[in-house]
Design a protein around this motif. Sequence first.
Motif, PDB file in Angstrom:
ATOM      1  N   LEU A 257       0.176  -8.826  10.703  1.00  0.00           N
ATOM      2  CA  LEU A 257       0.503  -7.678   9.850  1.00  0.00           C
ATOM      3  C   LEU A 257       0.030  -6.373  10.480  1.00  0.00           C
ATOM      4  CD1 LEU A 257      -0.192  -8.915   6.202  1.00  0.00           C
ATOM      5  CD2 LEU A 257       1.865  -9.137   7.612  1.00  0.00           C
ATOM      6  N   HIS A 258      -0.807  -6.498  11.521  1.00  0.00           N
ATOM      7  CA  HIS A 258      -1.346  -5.301  12.181  1.00  0.00           C
ATOM      8  C   HIS A 258      -0.791  -5.274  13.612  1.00  0.00           C
ATOM      9  CE1 HIS A 258      -4.017  -2.056  12.950  1.00  0.00           C
ATOM     10  NE2 HIS A 258      -5.192  -2.656  12.961  1.00  0.00           N
ATOM     11  N   GLY A 259      -1.636  -5.235  14.625  1.00  0.00           N
ATOM     12  CA  GLY A 259      -1.138  -5.084  16.005  1.00  0.00           C
ATOM     13  C   GLY A 259      -0.347  -6.278  16.500  1.00  0.00           C
ATOM     14  N   ALA A 261       1.999  -7.550  15.159  1.00  0.00           N
ATOM     15  CA  ALA A 261       3.412  -7.426  14.752  1.00  0.00           C
ATOM     16  C   ALA A 261       4.322  -7.159  15.948  1.00  0.00           C
ATOM     17  CB  ALA A 261       3.565  -6.309  13.716  1.00  0.00           C
ATOM     18  N   ARG A 294       9.013 -11.684   6.200  1.00  0.00           N
ATOM     19  CA  ARG A 294       9.082 -10.221   6.280  1.00  0.00           C
ATOM     20  C   ARG A 294       9.794  -9.798   7.555  1.00  0.00           C
ATOM     21  NH1 ARG A 294       4.105  -7.118   3.566  1.00  0.00           N
ATOM     22  NH2 ARG A 294       4.479  -8.083   1.565  1.00  0.00           N
ATOM     23  N   LEU A 295      10.396  -8.661   7.529  1.00  0.00           N
ATOM     24  CA  LEU A 295      10.927  -8.107   8.773  1.00  0.00           C
ATOM     25  C   LEU A 295       9.753  -7.489   9.505  1.00  0.00           C
ATOM     26  CD1 LEU A 295      14.264  -6.219   8.039  1.00  0.00           C
ATOM     27  CD2 LEU A 295      13.925  -8.577   8.813  1.00  0.00           C
ATOM     28  N   GLY A 297       7.710  -5.259  12.063  1.00  0.00           N
ATOM     29  CA  GLY A 297       8.021  -3.929  12.580  1.00  0.00           C
ATOM     30  C   GLY A 297       8.577  -3.005  11.514  1.00  0.00           C
ATOM     31  N   PHE A 298       8.575  -3.471  10.259  1.00  0.00           N
ATOM     32  CA  PHE A 298       9.039  -2.654   9.135  1.00  0.00           C
ATOM     33  C   PHE A 298       7.924  -2.469   8.124  1.00  0.00           C
ATOM     34  CE2 PHE A 298      13.325  -2.809  10.454  1.00  0.00           C
ATOM     35  CZ  PHE A 298      13.984  -1.831   9.718  1.00  0.00           C
ATOM     36  N   GLY A 299       7.857  -1.265   7.547  1.00  0.00           N
ATOM     37  CA  GLY A 299       6.909  -1.003   6.468  1.00  0.00           C
ATOM     38  C   GLY A 299       5.592  -0.473   7.003  1.00  0.00           C
ATOM     39  N   HIS A 300       4.931   0.283   6.171  1.00  0.00           N
ATOM     40  CA  HIS A 300       3.617   0.812   6.546  1.00  0.00           C
ATOM     41  C   HIS A 300       2.874   1.231   5.287  1.00  0.00           C
ATOM     42  CE1 HIS A 300       0.518   3.109   8.603  1.00  0.00           C
ATOM     43  NE2 HIS A 300       0.845   2.367   9.653  1.00  0.00           N
ATOM     44  N   ARG A 301       1.573   1.014   5.288  1.00  0.00           N
ATOM     45  CA  ARG A 301       0.779   1.408   4.124  1.00  0.00           C
ATOM     46  C   ARG A 301       0.813   2.916   3.907  1.00  0.00           C
ATOM     47  NH1 ARG A 301      -3.733  -0.790   1.767  1.00  0.00           N
ATOM     48  NH2 ARG A 301      -2.507  -2.690   1.742  1.00  0.00           N
ATOM     49  N   TYR A 346      16.832  -2.565  -1.285  1.00  0.00           N
ATOM     50  CA  TYR A 346      15.478  -3.146  -1.267  1.00  0.00           C
ATOM     51  C   TYR A 346      14.559  -2.313  -0.370  1.00  0.00           C
ATOM     52  CZ  TYR A 346      11.766  -6.536  -0.181  1.00  0.00           C
ATOM     53  OH  TYR A 346      10.547  -7.159   0.002  1.00  0.00           O
ATOM     54  N   ARG A 350      11.597   0.575  -1.580  1.00  0.00           N
ATOM     55  CA  ARG A 350      10.199   0.336  -1.186  1.00  0.00           C
ATOM     56  C   ARG A 350       9.752   1.228  -0.037  1.00  0.00           C
ATOM     57  NH1 ARG A 350      12.471  -3.814  -3.263  1.00  0.00           N
ATOM     58  NH2 ARG A 350      11.371  -5.330  -4.566  1.00  0.00           N
ATOM     59  N   LEU A 352      10.646   1.341   3.138  1.00  0.00           N
ATOM     60  CA  LEU A 352      10.284   0.546   4.316  1.00  0.00           C
ATOM     61  C   LEU A 352      11.103   1.022   5.519  1.00  0.00           C
ATOM     62  CD1 LEU A 352      10.374  -2.957   2.563  1.00  0.00           C
ATOM     63  CD2 LEU A 352       8.346  -1.588   3.086  1.00  0.00           C
ATOM     64  N   ASN A 355       8.249   0.735  11.996  1.00  0.00           N
ATOM     65  CA  ASN A 355       6.946   1.275  12.376  1.00  0.00           C
ATOM     66  C   ASN A 355       6.793   1.203  13.903  1.00  0.00           C
ATOM     67  OD1 ASN A 355       5.929  -1.382  13.037  1.00  0.00           O
ATOM     68  ND2 ASN A 355       5.744  -1.758  10.829  1.00  0.00           N
ATOM     69  N   ASP A 357       5.533  -0.744  15.888  1.00  0.00           N
ATOM     70  CA  ASP A 357       5.712  -2.031  16.570  1.00  0.00           C
ATOM     71  C   ASP A 357       7.179  -2.418  16.743  1.00  0.00           C
ATOM     72  OD1 ASP A 357       2.999  -2.636  16.943  1.00  0.00           O
ATOM     73  OD2 ASP A 357       2.820  -3.125  14.829  1.00  0.00           O
TER      74      ASP A 357
HETATM   75  N1  CMC Z   1       9.766  -6.847   5.055  1.00  0.00           N
HETATM   76  C1  CMC Z   1      10.147  -7.103   3.792  1.00  0.00           C
HETATM   77  N2  CMC Z   1       9.501  -6.625   2.705  1.00  0.00           N
HETATM   78  C2  CMC Z   1       8.427  -5.866   2.920  1.00  0.00           C
HETATM   79  C3  CMC Z   1       7.972  -5.545   4.216  1.00  0.00           C
HETATM   80  C4  CMC Z   1       8.692  -6.065   5.306  1.00  0.00           C
HETATM   81  N3  CMC Z   1       8.315  -5.812   6.557  1.00  0.00           N
HETATM   82  N4  CMC Z   1       6.879  -4.766   4.124  1.00  0.00           N
HETATM   83  C5  CMC Z   1       6.639  -4.596   2.809  1.00  0.00           C
HETATM   84  N5  CMC Z   1       7.582  -5.245   2.086  1.00  0.00           N
HETATM   85  C6  CMC Z   1       7.718  -5.264   0.622  1.00  0.00           C
HETATM   86  C7  CMC Z   1       6.678  -6.158  -0.011  1.00  0.00           C
HETATM   87  O1  CMC Z   1       7.145  -7.472  -0.159  1.00  0.00           O
HETATM   88  C8  CMC Z   1       6.426  -5.467  -1.316  1.00  0.00           C
HETATM   89  O2  CMC Z   1       7.524  -5.773  -2.167  1.00  0.00           O
HETATM   90  P1  CMC Z   1       7.289  -5.976  -3.759  1.00  0.00           P
HETATM   91  O3  CMC Z   1       6.833  -4.630  -4.245  1.00  0.00           O
HETATM   92  O4  CMC Z   1       8.603  -6.409  -4.271  1.00  0.00           O
HETATM   93  O5  CMC Z   1       6.216  -7.020  -3.883  1.00  0.00           O
HETATM   94  C9  CMC Z   1       6.556  -3.980  -0.986  1.00  0.00           C
HETATM   95  O6  CMC Z   1       7.422  -3.941   0.150  1.00  0.00           O
HETATM   96  C10 CMC Z   1       5.224  -3.315  -0.647  1.00  0.00           C
HETATM   97  O7  CMC Z   1       4.612  -4.058   0.398  1.00  0.00           O
HETATM   98  P2  CMC Z   1       3.067  -4.311   0.547  1.00  0.00           P
HETATM   99  O8  CMC Z   1       2.850  -5.588   1.275  1.00  0.00           O
HETATM  100  O9  CMC Z   1       2.400  -4.126  -0.788  1.00  0.00           O
HETATM  101  O10 CMC Z   1       2.668  -3.071   1.459  1.00  0.00           O
HETATM  102  P3  CMC Z   1       1.310  -2.920   2.239  1.00  0.00           P
HETATM  103  O11 CMC Z   1       1.072  -1.472   2.328  1.00  0.00           O
HETATM  104  O12 CMC Z   1       0.252  -3.760   1.632  1.00  0.00           O
HETATM  105  O13 CMC Z   1       1.643  -3.556   3.682  1.00  0.00           O
HETATM  106  C11 CMC Z   1       2.412  -3.778   5.886  1.00  0.00           C
HETATM  107  C12 CMC Z   1       1.961  -2.805   4.797  1.00  0.00           C
HETATM  108  C13 CMC Z   1       2.603  -2.999   7.189  1.00  0.00           C
HETATM  109  C14 CMC Z   1       1.334  -4.838   6.118  1.00  0.00           C
HETATM  110  C15 CMC Z   1       3.750  -4.436   5.459  1.00  0.00           C
HETATM  111  O14 CMC Z   1       4.748  -3.456   5.335  1.00  0.00           O
HETATM  112  C16 CMC Z   1       4.191  -5.534   6.407  1.00  0.00           C
HETATM  113  O15 CMC Z   1       3.797  -6.690   6.237  1.00  0.00           O
HETATM  114  N6  CMC Z   1       5.038  -5.210   7.441  1.00  0.00           N
HETATM  115  C17 CMC Z   1       5.400  -6.201   8.452  1.00  0.00           C
HETATM  116  C18 CMC Z   1       4.296  -6.321   9.502  1.00  0.00           C
HETATM  117  C19 CMC Z   1       4.245  -5.121  10.398  1.00  0.00           C
HETATM  118  O16 CMC Z   1       5.235  -4.646  10.923  1.00  0.00           O
HETATM  119  N7  CMC Z   1       3.013  -4.637  10.661  1.00  0.00           N
HETATM  120  C20 CMC Z   1       2.768  -3.504  11.558  1.00  0.00           C
HETATM  121  C21 CMC Z   1       2.255  -2.308  10.820  1.00  0.00           C
HETATM  122  S1  CMC Z   1       2.333  -0.765  11.793  1.00  0.00           S
HETATM  123  C22 CMC Z   1       1.234  -0.989  13.115  1.00  0.00           C
HETATM  124  C23 CMC Z   1      -0.152  -1.207  12.704  1.00  0.00           C
HETATM  125  O17 CMC Z   1      -0.796  -0.289  12.187  1.00  0.00           O
HETATM  126  O18 CMC Z   1      -0.666  -2.298  12.910  1.00  0.00           O
END
Ligand code: CMC
Length: 422
Positions: A257-259, A261, A294-295, A297-301, A346, A350, A352, A355, A357
């Motif tokens: 979920l972090h690096g 990814a 999850r996809l 490389g998508f999404g960010h806190r 979707y 959200r 998304l 990011n 990665d």
């Molecule tokens: N694909 C599908 N759905 C997603 C994704 C994704 N990549 N990311 C978040 N969501 C959905 C999640 O299921 C949730 O949906 P619902 O509200 O219906 O339950 C909503 O979006 C919010 O997600 P969250 O998990 O509460 O968000 P978070 O801020 O806790 O997590 C994240 C952030 C980066 C861990 C997450 O977006 C994720 O798992 N992304 C995929 C892994 C990824 O690419 N990580 C690299 C992050 S950037 C580089 C770094 O800093 O490491």
Amino acid sequence: MTSATLTINGKEIELPILEGSEHEVGINISKLRSQTGIVAYDPGYGNTGACSSGITFIDGEKGILRYRGYPIEQLAEQASFVEVCFLLIYGHLPSQAELADFREQLTRHTLIHEDMKKFFEGYPPSAHPMAIMAAMVISLSAYYPDTPDLVDLNIIRLLAKAKTIAAFSYKKSIGQPYVYPRNDLDYTADFLHMMFAVPAETYTVSPTIAKALNLLLILHADHEQNCSTSTVRMVGSSQASLFASIGAGVCALWGPLHGGANQEVIQMLEMIRDDGMNTQKYVDMAKDPNSDYRLFGFGHRVYKNFDPRARILKGAADEVLAELGVSDPLLTIAKNLEEVALQDDYFIQRKLYPNVDFYSGIIYRAMGIPTDMFTVLFALGRLPGWIAQWKEMRGDAETRINRPRQIYNGSGESTYVPLNQR
Ligand code: CMC
């Protein structure tokens, strides 16, 4: 606005408000428990400011990222990674003399103790290079005294030796002899030389690849209080040493979920390629509430509009692949996936977006970096950020050992039953 009022059980308490230099506002609850007996509950710390910091500013709504006030776009375009290391760690852009001295020091400390090579030999060839990287960073403390009076020297040692460690872990994994650092090469060229040179041939560093590496390292250099940086601060708050704290950061970074990814993204794109390029299928899987897929490389806190690093990397991917004459179907799949996802409700609802990665792995591939080294490259880039944050934390009078509270939800008091009576 200087304070907020909280009413608990009819009793009002005033909580001071802090405002940062970019007008971020936080309610200071550090006395909440002593005044009320109640704690704040914030799993994942999404609403918790754990420190004040003057290193990196992010505005996730506007897609802004600045190191020490300098926009990432300007640094990415014009700076060298070594300059960015200096900026993050020492707080200002170096003068020419400061940069020359810093470069010289980084060049002089690249060798690792010869005995450390025995560690590499003990790992199986299949070992993930992040496991080796984390262990070696912590092991530096066994060879280089890691005491408070040596912090400045150890910062240089860590920055200089990390790339030697990273390259040696790769050489070990492919069974080739280690290539020693060279003092006539700059930071990025030296790393590429240690990675790709073989004794039987002359290896010339490609300027395109060195430039791409410089860009990637700069874009990863810091990202305020992310998971690995918070880990570095958390471990360091117990007054653990620099090497120990940063070794812990390497471990935190490794997670998918972090690096981690960046490695997952390439595996996902390869899966889509091998599955008849059916992008929609993977978008649908990511949306399925009954699947935890999850996809990557998508999404960010923090970023809720776009990740400025991903935007820069998307452009760079086109440029680097064109310059190297590489045609990679994964780049086409990635662009297609981005397009499909960004039009999907979707992902829109959200917020998304791709990011950092998402496109980095495609550039690493074109540079000849193997997939399981991607996160190691992220770690190399993030080192100056971890170091700067560790140093800031240790110099901050407000630092206390990090020790969160919890809301207990286990069993009530129970009476022990001896084993023979159960
Ligand atoms: N694909 C599908 N759905 C997603 C994704 C994704 N990549 N990311 C978040 N969501 C959905 C999640 O299921 C949730 O949906 P619902 O509200 O219906 O339950 C909503 O979006 C919010 O997600 P969250 O998990 O509460 O968000 P978070 O801020 O806790 O997590 C994240 C952030 C980066 C861990 C997450 O977006 C994720 O798992 N992304 C995929 C892994 C990824 O690419 N990580 C690299 C992050 S950037 C580089 C770094 O800093 O490491």
